[in-house]
Design an enzyme around this catalytic site. Structure first.
Site, PDB file in Angstrom:
ATOM      1  N   ASP A   1       0.249  -7.606   1.436  1.00 16.93           N
ATOM      2  CA  ASP A   1       0.629  -6.200   1.597  1.00 16.93           C
ATOM      3  C   ASP A   1       2.140  -6.025   1.686  1.00 16.93           C
ATOM      4  O   ASP A   1       2.658  -5.327   2.552  1.00 16.93           O
ATOM      5  CB  ASP A   1      -0.055  -5.567   2.814  1.00 16.93           C
TER       6      ASP A   1
ATOM      7  N   SER B   1       4.476   2.802   7.809  1.00 15.97           N
ATOM      8  CA  SER B   1       4.270   1.610   6.991  1.00 15.97           C
ATOM      9  C   SER B   1       5.509   1.266   6.186  1.00 15.97           C
ATOM     10  O   SER B   1       6.101   2.124   5.532  1.00 15.97           O
ATOM     11  CB  SER B   1       3.101   1.825   6.024  1.00 15.97           C
TER      12      SER B   1
ATOM     13  N   HIS C   1       0.813  -1.215   0.000  1.00 17.30           N
ATOM     14  CA  HIS C   1       0.000   0.000   0.000  1.00 17.30           C
ATOM     15  C   HIS C   1       0.845   1.264   0.000  1.00 17.30           C
ATOM     16  O   HIS C   1       0.348   2.342  -0.311  1.00 17.30           O
ATOM     17  CB  HIS C   1      -1.000  -0.011   1.162  1.00 17.30           C
TER      18      HIS C   1
END
Length: 358
Positions: A127, A210, A96
């Protein structure tokens, strides 16, 4: 519990923020020496100070060892983090974070000048993604990756990344739990992945973290911070102290395959090999997953399931939505046999299914 990915669309919107690393705080007892009383309370033993100092030194050593391997990734519509995977310039991050991008600007610890990087491959189902620096700068330092089997609840960990665009930031906490299965929202660019065996941590995970590093005190990366929990009752605001990282075992599995083959060739993830949709009951509550189609020769078809059947359970796990179906299968392996409960023309039936692979 819902979880949202820690992607940052609004880069550098908080220029007045200050950030720091919390290493250790020593609180010592105070003695009333001002009165000159011989009965004043004695100070804390020197050993207590040495213990706190040792912990602080451990933190600083870990930061010195690992932070140079954590990079900031600037994609077209997002800002995130990544970890240098090898000396060839491969960097592992979240799917992402890279989104639909093919090229990126990467800021590495060896210099302030941003480096150009290109996408190798992305694997939204877990992911994860791998990008590669177009030119490898001198002194690029790959991170050391640890062992998922040695991750235990209570271990002290540090999260490193670029929260809110504040590059080279560090937060600290502990491993709060292991083996969590968490589903990521698709809102705001999330992949919607259901990820098993995640590491839960109390270290702060914020937008921009992230793809960074969750690190133990042996300077080993044990996970990739990916999700922060949100509380729907509070308007989907963040739930402090509840974050999740993809375990290093899965990071290695995916990254090694992408680097070798340009794609994931063996996901290790179980599937029914169907296309489904969530159905609701007469009260408009989710009540199962209707099979829209079944893959020819796939697990469901081989077990006699067909389009129109409604799956309501996998083993003892109830299935009410597509997400709960993914969660029920997340810890299973291809080739494993499970009992699937389903409805056909209103009648409940069961079938033993040998699971396929995503």
């Amino acid at each position: 519990m819902d979880a949202s990915h820690s992607r940052s669309r609004a880069r550098r919107l908080l220029p007045l923020l200050t950030a720091g690393v919390c290493a250790a705080v020593l609180v010592s007892g105070c003695s009333d020496t001002a009165s000159g009383s011989p009965e004043a309370e004695p100070s804390k033993p020197a050993s207590a100070s040495r213990t706190a100092g040792d912990l602080q030194s451990d933190y600083q050593t870990v930061i010195k060892n690992v932070l140079p391997s954590v990079v900031q990734i600037d994609a077209a519509e997002s800002l995130g983090s990544g970890v240098v995977y090898d000396s060839k310039g491969h960097i592992v991050t979240n799917a992402h974070v890279v989104g639909d991008g093919k090229t990126f600007k990467v800021t590495v610890a060896t210099g302030e000048k941003a480096q150009r990087a290109s996408l190798v491959a992305t694997y939204p189902e877990q992911d994860l993604a791998v990008i590669k620096l177009d030119s490898v700068p001198d002194g690029l330092k790959p991170a050391k990756f640890g062992d998922s089997e040695k991750v235990e609840v209570g271990q002290i960990v540090l999260a490193m990344g670029s929260p809110l665009g504040l590059s080279s930031s560090v937060t600290q906490g502990i491993v709060s739990a292991v083996g969590r299965t968490v589903s990521e929202s698709r809102a705001g660019g999330g992949t919607g992945a259901t990820i098993a065996n995640m590491v839960q941590t109390s270290a702060a995970i914020n937008p921009g973290n992230s793809g960074g590093a969750l690190v133990n005190l042996d300077s080993e990366v044990i996970g990739i911070p990916t999700l922060a929990a949100v509380d729907p009752e509070l308007g989907d605001s963040a739930a402090p102290g509840i974050g999740f990282a993809i375990p290093v075992s899965m990071v290695r599995t995916v990254a090694d395959q992408i680097i070798k083959s340009g794609r994931v060739t063996d996901s290790g993830r179980a599937a029914l090999n169907i296309t489904g949709r969530t159905v609701v009951d007469e009260n408009y509550q989710p009540a199962g997953v209707a099979l829209v189609s079944v893959e020819k020769g796939g697990a469901a078809e081989e077990a006699g399931l067909r389009a129109g059947d409604i799956v309501t359970a996998i083993g003892d796990a109830p299935v009410t939505t597509i997400t709960s179906l993914s969660e029920a299968l997340a810890s299973d392996r291809p080739g494993q046999k499970v009992t699937v409960t389903y409805l056909r023309n209103g009648a409940e039936k069961t079938a033993e299914v040998t699971l396929g692979e995503i």
